[in-house]
Each structure stands twice: as C-alpha cells, then as structure tokens.
Design an enzyme around this catalytic site. Structure first.
Site, PDB file in Angstrom:
ATOM      1  N   THR A  99      10.599  23.671 -17.362  1.00 14.36           N
ATOM      2  CA  THR A  99       9.902  23.986 -16.112  1.00 14.36           C
ATOM      3  C   THR A  99       8.630  24.784 -16.362  1.00 14.36           C
ATOM      4  O   THR A  99       8.058  25.331 -15.418  1.00 14.36           O
ATOM      5  CB  THR A  99      10.837  24.776 -15.177  1.00 14.36           C
ATOM      6  OG1 THR A  99      11.393  25.897 -15.881  1.00 14.36           O
ATOM      7  CG2 THR A  99      11.969  23.903 -14.673  1.00 14.36           C
ATOM      8  N   ALA A 100       8.194  24.877 -17.615  1.00 14.41           N
ATOM      9  CA  ALA A 100       6.974  25.617 -17.955  1.00 14.41           C
ATOM     10  C   ALA A 100       5.865  24.623 -18.312  1.00 14.41           C
ATOM     11  O   ALA A 100       5.509  23.766 -17.516  1.00 14.41           O
ATOM     12  CB  ALA A 100       7.271  26.586 -19.097  1.00 14.41           C
ATOM     13  N   TYR A 101       5.322  24.728 -19.528  1.00 14.78           N
ATOM     14  CA  TYR A 101       4.220  23.854 -19.950  1.00 14.78           C
ATOM     15  C   TYR A 101       4.632  22.381 -19.893  1.00 14.78           C
ATOM     16  O   TYR A 101       3.842  21.503 -19.534  1.00 14.78           O
ATOM     17  CB  TYR A 101       3.801  24.262 -21.366  1.00 14.78           C
ATOM     18  CG  TYR A 101       2.491  23.666 -21.851  1.00 14.78           C
ATOM     19  CD1 TYR A 101       1.712  22.841 -21.047  1.00 14.78           C
ATOM     20  CD2 TYR A 101       2.035  23.947 -23.133  1.00 14.78           C
ATOM     21  CE1 TYR A 101       0.518  22.307 -21.504  1.00 14.78           C
ATOM     22  CE2 TYR A 101       0.835  23.423 -23.610  1.00 14.78           C
ATOM     23  CZ  TYR A 101       0.088  22.597 -22.787  1.00 14.78           C
ATOM     24  OH  TYR A 101      -1.092  22.068 -23.247  1.00 14.78           O
ATOM     25  N   ASP A 153      -3.741  15.095 -27.546  1.00 13.94           N
ATOM     26  CA  ASP A 153      -4.095  16.511 -27.628  1.00 13.94           C
ATOM     27  C   ASP A 153      -3.027  17.335 -28.330  1.00 13.94           C
ATOM     28  O   ASP A 153      -3.312  18.441 -28.788  1.00 13.94           O
ATOM     29  CB  ASP A 153      -4.332  17.077 -26.226  1.00 13.94           C
ATOM     30  CG  ASP A 153      -5.706  16.708 -25.683  1.00 13.94           C
ATOM     31  OD1 ASP A 153      -6.503  16.156 -26.475  1.00 13.94           O
ATOM     32  OD2 ASP A 153      -5.983  16.956 -24.504  1.00 13.94           O
ATOM     33  N   ASN A 207      10.975  29.260 -24.608  1.00 15.03           N
ATOM     34  CA  ASN A 207      10.371  28.196 -23.807  1.00 15.03           C
ATOM     35  C   ASN A 207      10.028  26.965 -24.647  1.00 15.03           C
ATOM     36  O   ASN A 207      10.661  25.933 -24.513  1.00 15.03           O
ATOM     37  CB  ASN A 207       9.122  28.698 -23.097  1.00 15.03           C
ATOM     38  CG  ASN A 207       9.409  29.136 -21.673  1.00 15.03           C
ATOM     39  OD1 ASN A 207      10.533  29.026 -21.191  1.00 15.03           O
ATOM     40  ND2 ASN A 207       8.391  29.642 -20.999  1.00 15.03           N
ATOM     41  N   ASP A 226       8.068  36.128 -15.607  1.00 10.47           N
ATOM     42  CA  ASP A 226       8.741  35.400 -16.675  1.00 10.47           C
ATOM     43  C   ASP A 226       8.294  35.872 -18.060  1.00 10.47           C
ATOM     44  O   ASP A 226       9.057  35.783 -19.026  1.00 10.47           O
ATOM     45  CB  ASP A 226       8.465  33.903 -16.540  1.00 10.47           C
ATOM     46  CG  ASP A 226       9.056  33.323 -15.262  1.00 10.47           C
ATOM     47  OD1 ASP A 226       9.906  33.998 -14.649  1.00 10.47           O
ATOM     48  OD2 ASP A 226       8.659  32.213 -14.865  1.00 10.47           O
ATOM     49  N   GLY A 227       7.064  36.388 -18.148  1.00 13.23           N
ATOM     50  CA  GLY A 227       6.559  36.853 -19.431  1.00 13.23           C
ATOM     51  C   GLY A 227       7.359  38.002 -20.011  1.00 13.23           C
ATOM     52  O   GLY A 227       7.465  38.143 -21.237  1.00 13.23           O
TER      53      GLY A 227
END
Length: 529
Positions: free
Chosen positions: A390-392, A379, A349, A268-269
């Site tokens: 669907t990432a972080y 935080d 993203n 994905d990167g």
C-alpha cells in the site's frame, strides 16, 4: 523448542490417544460426566489426561496454554511444531500442537460433541462451540467462525493420485486472527519515537513520557536529537521529566535486548524508523496517529491512558508484519571475487532498485531461486512486503495485499513493455537482482527510503523473507484495522452512490417514450401533427 520438550509433548499425545481409545463410549454423552451433579465422583480417563496435561505444560518452559483454539483451529494450528496427530477409535481427530512462546501453546481435543480446551491456569473448560460462553472466549473483538488461512487441501486426488508424504508436511500455519499479545513479565523499558520537525507532536510527547514515568514507573528511551529540540523546553513540566529520560544515538547505541515496548507518535515514517533500529527481534509496537497519512498508525491519542493500560495488560491483537532480509554482495566484475563484506538490512515496506541519475533505462536481471525469470527494462523495480503493497508499490500499479498474507510482491517501475505486470511470489523464495552485463549504466538501491547506495556491475542483491517480523499492535483487530486504513487514508472505492430507480415513474417514462418510436413517426397522423 528443546528436544526434551518435544518428547514431553509427544508423550502427552500418546497418553491422550490411549485414554480416548479405552473410554471412547463415554464421549457420546455429556462433555463433562458428572458436571451437572448426576454421577458425581466418577472420574473418567479424560480427567486424568487433563490433569496430566496441565502437569506436562508446567514442565515445558517458555510455553503457555491458550483457550482460544476451536475445532477449525485444529486444522489451521499455530505456526511452529505440529507434534502429533492421530485418530481415536471413534475416528475423531485428536491433535496436539506446540507453538513458539510468541504465538502461545495450545492443546485441544476436537470431537463432535464439544471442545475441551485448557485455560491459562491449566484448568479445563467444558464449552460447547454453539454456546454464548464459547463466543465470548474467542480472541478478537468479535466471534470469528473461520480461520483467516485457507482450508487445508485434501491430499488424495482421484482413485490413484496423492501428495507424497515428507518431513516438510509437519509444519502448519497459524491463524493470524489468533495472534494475541501476552507479556511473560511486566514491561519495564519503553522506547518512544516521535515525529521530527512537527510542533503539534510535542504536547502529546510530553504527556506520554510523564505518564509512563510517574504512573507506570517505566524507563523511557528517546532519541538524543529529541532532547536537543529547543521547543521542548517551552512545554510545561518537561524540564522536570527531562533528566529521567534515557537518550540514545542511532548507529552508536545498541538497543537489542534493552527495549520491552515501543510507542510511536507520528505517521508511518515513525514505524519504519522503529523497524530500522531493530535488525533482529522487534518489541511490540503501538503507533498513535499524529502524522499526515497514518496507514500503519491505528491508535488515536485522545484517550491514550486507557489504550496504553489495555495493551500493557495484554488485551490486544497483533499483526505480524513480515520484513525482507536484503543482502548486498559486492564482487569485482573482472575477477568475480568479493570486494567487501556483505551488507545485510531488514526492511518493512520495500527495497527499490532504480536507474538513479542516469538518463538510460535500467537493465536489471531478476532471478527466483537461482532461475532467471526476466530482465527489467524501465525505471526500476520494487520488491515489497504485503505491508509495503500500500506504499510505493500501489502507486506503481500493484495490488494491495493484507499484511497477514505470506507473499513477496515484485512490481516494475514504468516498464518499457505493455505486458509487464506486477507479480506476487511465495514468501519462501529467494530473489536475486543484479545489473545486466548489457546494461548501459549502473543501478541504485534504497531500503525503506534510506541507506541509498549504488549497485554496480558484478554486484547482486538477494532478498528473502526475514524471520523477524514487526509485531504491530491492533486498535481493534487485523481485518478491521486494515480496511479502516484503506477507507480513511486511501479512500478506497469512494464513489457517489448510484440513484435507485422508482419503479412506477420508470414504467411511466418507458410507456411514454414508446410512443416516440420510428414506427409511430411513420403514421400519417404523427406526420400531420
């Protein structure tokens, strides 16, 4: 769209309406009078209108016809310009839709007896919606019966209430299932991005660039750092191909309007990196799964030649992955005057605002269209696209959203509150994020995990949906690719199946267990035994 083109389309709508009013009785019979041999040679006003339509289409530069429109698609038309909508004397809706070149142009008539679409050459097709031929002409890998968009709501509520009409009501939303890739001229330049520091990608990289250069005669761009990899020299046949590659350096060489097509080899990167290289319009991206996770890389490299040929011939569906436009405004806290020029970045993203190395909680003010919504104490905060859901964001407890849904997600990171849940806001809003004046520390912001920088008191970050999405090519279609990624990469809802009950044995066990009730234990014979 030029004003003259709009007038041509409006004229076409008026002509089609007049023809339908003067010939509406002819529509109760065969969709194409004379097509079966009976009554041949009797041209109707429909024929004249269709001929005129093809002539008008040739005059509207930069647009094309698409025969994939259905009756339901007249309600969920292509995004762009809803030029005209009217009703004939038989009260059947007639709609003319003009869309940008990237989403095709579609002209259709919606009637109760059939559909008269125009094909790519401007000829008419007489196909009934219930026919097998009609199913084969639908875009996508299977005949879709519904739009992916929600149905258009009615505009009247009860006897008296209705939505006030205004100019903003003319815009419509394209059905994502109808987004298909087309080339108006053969692509000549291709950018190949491979995963760095991974020896397993070297052999596929060499195979791909050799095939593109020798078989397709394309100009191949690669990163300059790729050519510096000493392991590539050991790959058979690469030294002969090396001199034909076009190297570029990130941040120094501008690729805008130089690349027709992008191929990613890795995870994905690589797709995120490709997005960062193009801060405006992005060429179509084809991503091969050669990395660790591969949620955004649906293609397998085994038969890459066949898959590449299909894409280069225009046989592919597209997922338009929205991006966020992020602008940092630097201001002096004391004077309130700008200290630097605004910084603008597009992310695929998410943009993350966190407390950085400080031990204190972040205290971040969140505004939506100028209205203060809340202050985030925790935080940090994640503002993500549906692709980034669907990432972080999903790791922080957010829901997963299909990339075709127009939305922006706001997800707190470890909030110091039990009631602070992630929210989804409309894609058209503008978010403003700033460090609260009462905050004990500053904040740090990163864009797709890169370009990390400090957000000081007085600075603000503005986030909106960009008009430049990433056109990601689908291996199958928008729905199948996404759910396959959920299952294969995230193991979504993976669980052992519950065993079914055998009815006979269940009844037997129930009967035997009924003898061991408390009432039975009170009987003398049971106690004696």
């Amino acid at each position: 769209m030029m004003e003259g083109d709009l007038k041509l389309a409006q004229a076409l709508a008026r002509i089609s309406t007049n023809n339908s009013r003067s010939n509406s009785p002819a529509r109760t019979g065969s969709p194409n009078p004379g097509a079966d041999g009976g009554g041949g040679g009797t041209a109707t006003a429909d024929d004249a209108m269709k001929t005129h339509a093809s002539m008008v289409l040739e005059k509207i530069q930069g647009f094309r016809c698409d025969s994939s429109l259905t009756e339901s698609d007249t309600t969920h038309a292509a995004s762009g310009y809803f030029v005209n909508g009217c009703k004939s004397s038989s009260d059947n809706p007639k709609v003319v839709v003009v869309a940008p070149v990237t989403h095709s142009m579609m002209i259709t008539e919606s009637h109760t007896t059939g559909i008269w679409p125009l094909d790519l050459e401007g000829h008419t097709r007489n196909i009934r919606p219930d026919s097998e031929q009609y199913s084969r002409t639908r875009s996508g890998t299977w005949p879709r019966t519904r739009s992916l968009n929600a149905p258009s709501p009615i505009q009247q509520f009860g006897p008296c209430g209705r939505i006030m009409k205004n100019s903003a009501m003319v815009m419509t939303i394209q059905d994502p299932a109808s987004q298909r890739l087309t080339w108006y001229k053969p692509p000549l330049t291709v950018l190949v991005i491979k995963k760095v520091r991974d020896a397993t990608v070297l052999s596929p990289f060499v195979q791909l660039v050799k095939w593109l250069i020798t078989e397709k005669r394309m100009v191949v761009f690669v990163e300059h750092s790729v050519l510096d990899d000493p392991l590539l020299s050991n790959q058979p046949g690469f030294n002969m191909t090396r001199d034909k590659l076009m190297p570029f350096r990130e941040g120094k060489d501008d690729l805008t309007d130089k690349i027709d097509f992008i191929v990613c080899l890795g995870g994905d990167g690589t797709l995120l990196y490709a997005s960062s290289l193009f801060q405006q319009s992005v060429p179509p991206v084809m991503a091969f799964h050669l990395g660790s996770l591969g949620f955004l890389t649906p293609f397998e490299f085994v038969n890459f030649e066949e898959q590449m040929i299909n894409v280069l011939e225009g046989n592919a569906a597209l997922t338009l992955r929205s991006r966020l436009r992020c602008i940092i405004l630097r201001k002096d806290e004391a004077t309130g005057k700008p200290t630097k020029a605004p910084t603008s970045l597009l992310v695929l993203n998410e943009v993350v605002i966190d407390r950085g190395p400080s031990p204190y909680l972040s205290n971040i003010d969140l505004y939506l269209d100028g209205k203060h919504i809340t202050s985030v104490q925790g935080d940090g905060l994640i503002v993500s696209t549906p692709t980034g859901s669907t990432a972080y964001a999903v790791a922080a407890g957010a829901s997963m959203i299909h990339p075709s849904v127009p939305a922006i997600m706001v997800t707190p990171i470890c909030p110091h509150s039990l009631s602070f849940r992630p929210i989804v806001v409309p894609a058209g809003v503008e978010l403003k994020i700033s460090v609260s004046p009462e905050s004990r520390n500053t904040a740090w912001v990163s864009f797709d995990g890169r370009s990390r920088q400090e957000l000081k008191h007085g600075d603000s970050l503005r986030v909106t949906t960009s008009i430049y999405p990433v056109p990601s090519i689908c291996a199958q279609d928008q729905i199948t690719d996404w759910f396959d990624s959920l299952a294969e990469c995230l193991h979504w809802n993976v669980r052992k199946k519950q065993r079914h009950l055998d009815e006979l044995s269940d009844l037997t066990r129930s009967h035997s267990s009924s003898n061991d009730t408390l009432d039975s234990l009170d009987r003398p014979d049971t106690l004696d035994s």
